[in-house]
Scaffold this motif. Structure first.
Motif, PDB file in Angstrom:
ATOM      1  N   UNK A 120       0.840  -1.208   0.000  1.00 47.58           N
ATOM      2  CA  UNK A 120       0.000   0.000   0.000  1.00 47.58           C
ATOM      3  C   UNK A 120       0.874   1.258   0.000  1.00 47.58           C
ATOM      4  N   UNK A 121       1.988   1.185  -0.744  1.00 52.99           N
ATOM      5  CA  UNK A 121       2.806   2.394  -0.897  1.00 52.99           C
ATOM      6  C   UNK A 121       2.077   3.321  -1.873  1.00 52.99           C
ATOM      7  N   UNK A 122       2.487   4.576  -1.890  1.00 54.25           N
ATOM      8  CA  UNK A 122       1.772   5.566  -2.708  1.00 54.25           C
ATOM      9  C   UNK A 122       1.964   5.338  -4.211  1.00 54.25           C
ATOM     10  N   UNK A 123       1.050   5.918  -5.009  1.00 55.31           N
ATOM     11  CA  UNK A 123       1.166   5.812  -6.465  1.00 55.31           C
ATOM     12  C   UNK A 123       1.961   6.978  -7.042  1.00 55.31           C
ATOM     13  N   UNK A 124       3.051   7.300  -6.369  1.00 59.73           N
ATOM     14  CA  UNK A 124       4.012   8.272  -6.890  1.00 59.73           C
ATOM     15  C   UNK A 124       5.138   7.463  -7.533  1.00 59.73           C
ATOM     16  N   UNK A 125       6.049   8.122  -8.237  1.00 60.25           N
ATOM     17  CA  UNK A 125       7.166   7.379  -8.835  1.00 60.25           C
ATOM     18  C   UNK A 125       7.931   6.603  -7.777  1.00 60.25           C
ATOM     19  N   UNK A 126       8.217   7.281  -6.662  1.00 62.12           N
ATOM     20  CA  UNK A 126       9.010   6.643  -5.603  1.00 62.12           C
ATOM     21  C   UNK A 126       8.233   5.506  -4.934  1.00 62.12           C
ATOM     22  N   UNK A 127       6.933   5.720  -4.723  1.00 60.28           N
ATOM     23  CA  UNK A 127       6.095   4.684  -4.106  1.00 60.28           C
ATOM     24  C   UNK A 127       5.985   3.460  -4.998  1.00 60.28           C
ATOM     25  N   UNK A 128       5.885   3.692  -6.315  1.00 63.12           N
ATOM     26  CA  UNK A 128       5.801   2.596  -7.283  1.00 63.12           C
ATOM     27  C   UNK A 128       7.114   1.824  -7.345  1.00 63.12           C
ATOM     28  N   UNK A 129       8.209   2.563  -7.361  1.00 63.11           N
ATOM     29  CA  UNK A 129       9.529   1.915  -7.373  1.00 63.11           C
ATOM     30  C   UNK A 129       9.668   1.030  -6.137  1.00 63.11           C
ATOM     31  N   UNK A 130       9.274   1.569  -5.006  1.00 64.63           N
ATOM     32  CA  UNK A 130       9.363   0.820  -3.751  1.00 64.63           C
ATOM     33  C   UNK A 130       8.520  -0.457  -3.830  1.00 64.63           C
ATOM     34  N   UNK A 131       7.295  -0.320  -4.370  1.00 65.73           N
ATOM     35  CA  UNK A 131       6.396  -1.479  -4.473  1.00 65.73           C
ATOM     36  C   UNK A 131       6.981  -2.552  -5.389  1.00 65.73           C
ATOM     37  N   UNK A 132       7.528  -2.124  -6.546  1.00 67.91           N
ATOM     38  CA  UNK A 132       8.110  -3.102  -7.479  1.00 67.91           C
ATOM     39  C   UNK A 132       9.269  -3.841  -6.833  1.00 67.91           C
ATOM     40  N   UNK A 133      10.117  -3.077  -6.196  1.00 61.87           N
ATOM     41  CA  UNK A 133      11.300  -3.659  -5.565  1.00 61.87           C
ATOM     42  C   UNK A 133      10.894  -4.654  -4.478  1.00 61.87           C
TER      43      UNK A 133
END
Ligand SMILES: [Zn+2]
Length: 199
Positions: free
Chosen positions: A142-155
């Protein structure tokens, strides 16, 4: 003429707050000293107590006065679900839905390569160890849908799947009460991609 040292130090100290520049730090300082000395004393005491008492919960990494926070220590929560959020504020927002009864892990940040924040800084190993406790069936990103949040989710998804865990991501889409006419095309496109069968 130089300003008193205590005054310049307070202005400088207030600048550690996010979004506070020199002018607002100065305004806050004058306000506290001139108009709200009681509030200033309370702030000083609260900071002192918080720094002394608060630590991170050993399981969810959120702020806690005890080794395990009340939520993690509760037998009422479903230990099979682990929801990963960026901040304690995000955790509170999910909690306010009253829909989720599992446990949480609070990253206290997000991957931000430009600011030198990577998996090591976010202590991903601690999270992986937490998720691999043998009880977790599903990890919900449930990380944010910002670039950084998406990167975190993918990782995180990659790392967690490598440990054999089922990983899901919260859906994107239109806000409650949202109208297509007023939504941006990116949001409408995401809502289409995340569409679900009508039951
Ligand atoms: Zn906890």
């Amino acid at each position: 003429m130089n300003a008193p040292e205590a005054l310049t130090e307070l202005i400088a100290a207030l600048r550690c707050l996010p979004g506070v520049g020199p002018r607002s730090a100065q305004r806050m300082t004058y306000h506290l000293l001139q108009h709200d000395r009681g509030g200033a004393a309370r702030l000083a005491r609260a900071l002192d107590v918080a720094l002394g008492r608060l630590t991170h919960c050993a399981r969810c990494n959120n702020f806690s006065e005890t080794e395990l926070c009340a939520r993690c220590a509760s037998s009422q929560r479903d230990a099979g679900q682990l929801c990963i959020v960026e901040t304690p504020a995000d955790l509170n927002r999910v909690e306010q839905t009253h829909l989720y009864h599992g446990l949480y892990y609070c990253l206290m940040g997000r991957i931000a390569p430009l600011r030198g924040v990577g998996p090591k800084e976010l202590q991903f190993d601690k999270l992986i160890a937490r998720a691999c406790d043998g009880q977790v069936r599903e990890v919900i990103l449930a990380t944010n849908f910002t670039n950084e949040g998406e990167t975190t989710a993918h990782f995180l998804a990659e790392r967690l799947r490598a440990h054999g865990l089922a990983v899901s991501r919260i859906a994107r889409g239109l806000p409650v009460g949202g109208e297509l006419e007023h939504a941006d095309t990116g949001t409408i496109a995401q809502a289409f991609q995340a569409r679900q069968p009508v039951v």
